[in-house]
Design a protein around this motif. Structure first.
Motif, PDB file in Angstrom:
ATOM      1  N   GLU A 263     -15.204 -32.428 -85.476  1.00  0.00           N
ATOM      2  CA  GLU A 263     -16.594 -32.735 -85.851  1.00  0.00           C
ATOM      3  C   GLU A 263     -17.164 -31.688 -86.811  1.00  0.00           C
TER       4      GLU A 263
ATOM      5  N   GLU B 136      -8.627 -37.987 -84.096  1.00  0.00           N
ATOM      6  CA  GLU B 136      -9.674 -39.007 -84.233  1.00  0.00           C
ATOM      7  C   GLU B 136      -9.408 -40.180 -83.301  1.00  0.00           C
TER       8      GLU B 136
ATOM      9  N   ARG C 215     -10.075 -39.090 -79.737  1.00  0.00           N
ATOM     10  CA  ARG C 215     -11.515 -38.951 -79.537  1.00  0.00           C
ATOM     11  C   ARG C 215     -12.174 -40.319 -79.397  1.00  0.00           C
TER      12      ARG C 215
END
Length: 74
Positions: free
Chosen positions: A50, A65, A68
């Motif tokens: 982030e 990604e 997440r």
């Protein structure tokens, strides 16, 4: 653990799976991080992502990604 150290460790995992190519490598990296990294480490690598994800190789970035977005912090 520092973001640089986490990125280094994740990239090492990425190097192992890179020979599998593309989506298979990304899935392998994400699976490894989910199975073997402590939830706090996963949260820290998500936070690093982030913040820009400096130092993450492209396949590793994709895997983080993916992990997440899957919601794997537990």
């Amino acid at each position: 653990m520092s973001p640089d150290k986490l990125a280094y460790m994740a990239n090492q995992i990425g190097k192992f799976f890179a020979s599998q190519g593309g989506a298979q490598a990304t899935a392998g990296i994400a699976n490894h991080l989910e199975k073997f990294w402590d939830p706090r480490m996963r949260l820290a690598i998500f936070a690093h992502l982030e913040a820009g994800g400096a130092g993450l190789e492209p396949l590793v970035r994709q895997a983080v990604e993916q992990l997440r977005d899957k919601g794997s912090s537990h």
